[in-house]
Structure formats: C-alpha cells, structure tokens
Motif scaffolding. Structure first.
Motif, PDB file in Angstrom:
ATOM      1  N   ASN A  51       0.865  -1.174   0.000  1.00  0.00           N
ATOM      2  CA  ASN A  51       0.000   0.000   0.000  1.00  0.00           C
ATOM      3  C   ASN A  51       0.901   1.223   0.000  1.00  0.00           C
ATOM      4  O   ASN A  51       1.906   1.251   0.713  1.00  0.00           O
ATOM      5  CB  ASN A  51      -0.895   0.040   1.235  1.00  0.00           C
ATOM      6  CG  ASN A  51      -1.915  -1.067   1.242  1.00  0.00           C
ATOM      7  OD1 ASN A  51      -2.241  -1.620   0.202  1.00  0.00           O
ATOM      8  ND2 ASN A  51      -2.411  -1.398   2.420  1.00  0.00           N
ATOM      9  N   SER A  53       1.119   5.735  -0.179  1.00  0.00           N
ATOM     10  CA  SER A  53       0.444   7.023  -0.077  1.00  0.00           C
ATOM     11  C   SER A  53       1.488   8.124  -0.106  1.00  0.00           C
ATOM     12  O   SER A  53       2.636   7.920   0.282  1.00  0.00           O
ATOM     13  CB  SER A  53      -0.391   7.111   1.203  1.00  0.00           C
ATOM     14  OG  SER A  53       0.445   7.064   2.328  1.00  0.00           O
ATOM     15  N   ARG A  54       1.074   9.265  -0.593  1.00  0.00           N
ATOM     16  CA  ARG A  54       1.949  10.424  -0.606  1.00  0.00           C
ATOM     17  C   ARG A  54       1.667  11.250   0.636  1.00  0.00           C
ATOM     18  O   ARG A  54       0.508  11.501   0.972  1.00  0.00           O
ATOM     19  CB  ARG A  54       1.733  11.274  -1.848  1.00  0.00           C
ATOM     20  CG  ARG A  54       2.188  10.568  -3.094  1.00  0.00           C
ATOM     21  CD  ARG A  54       2.256  11.526  -4.248  1.00  0.00           C
ATOM     22  NE  ARG A  54       2.628  10.810  -5.459  1.00  0.00           N
ATOM     23  CZ  ARG A  54       3.879  10.611  -5.834  1.00  0.00           C
ATOM     24  NH1 ARG A  54       4.860  11.078  -5.106  1.00  0.00           N
ATOM     25  NH2 ARG A  54       4.147   9.948  -6.938  1.00  0.00           N
ATOM     26  N   LYS A  73       6.809   9.882   0.044  1.00  0.00           N
ATOM     27  CA  LYS A  73       5.937   8.754  -0.227  1.00  0.00           C
ATOM     28  C   LYS A  73       6.149   7.727   0.865  1.00  0.00           C
ATOM     29  O   LYS A  73       7.282   7.466   1.273  1.00  0.00           O
ATOM     30  CB  LYS A  73       6.275   8.167  -1.596  1.00  0.00           C
ATOM     31  CG  LYS A  73       5.236   7.251  -2.162  1.00  0.00           C
ATOM     32  CD  LYS A  73       5.598   6.907  -3.595  1.00  0.00           C
ATOM     33  CE  LYS A  73       4.463   6.295  -4.332  1.00  0.00           C
ATOM     34  NZ  LYS A  73       4.836   5.988  -5.724  1.00  0.00           N
TER      35      LYS A  73
END
Length: 90
Positions: A51, A53-54, A73
């Motif tokens: 998974n 995400s930024r 990130k």
C-alpha cells in the motif's frame, strides 16, 4: 536510485508490525512493483501486497521566509505468513 530512505516508526507502524506489515519512507518516484521486488531481494522475504500514499507537504515558517518541505511517499509492505524482517522489532 535509493529505494528505501528509512523505516518509519510511529505508533501506527508499531501496531502494524503485529499484523506482519512494515512501513517505509521511500523515493517519491518509486512504484509499488519496484518496491516489492526490492524488499523481496534485499530482505529475502515474500511480499503479499504493498500500500502506498503520498505524504503532504508541510509549510515551515522562519521569520519572513516561508519554506516547503519536499513531498514524501510512504509504503506499507504486507509480508506473507512465516516471513519477517529482522531489522524491525516484533
């Protein structure tokens, strides 16, 4: 290219260790597939999923000068059962 910048140690990442999930700050150009392959080769484990995400930029103010920190990130790697990364404490 530097793959993993550092391990991320927060309350949430420590809780995720119990579910065999490991959190890293990584290069913002890195893809999930590249990260999965790198983790599997470097730590000799099998990754079930990634998974990502930024992390949003933060505004920093110093006197009259405003600075933006670089965007980052974050990736959470979920390992298959019976695998673990020994650098992290379980």
């Amino acid at each position: 290219m530097e793959k993993s910048k550092n391990q991320l140690i927060t309350e949430k990442s420590i809780r995720l260790l119990q579910q065999n999930q490991y959190t890293f700050h990584v290069d913002s150009k890195l893809t999930k597939t590249e990260m999965k392959n790198w983790i599997e080769r470097f730590f000799d484990v099998k990754v079930e999923g990634i998974n990502s995400s930024r992390v949003a930029k933060k505004m920093k103010r110093r006197s009259k000068l405003s600075l933006n920190s670089a965007s980052r990130k974050k990736m959470i790697a979920r390992l298959r059962a019976n695998y673990l990364i020994p650098l992290f404490l379980n």
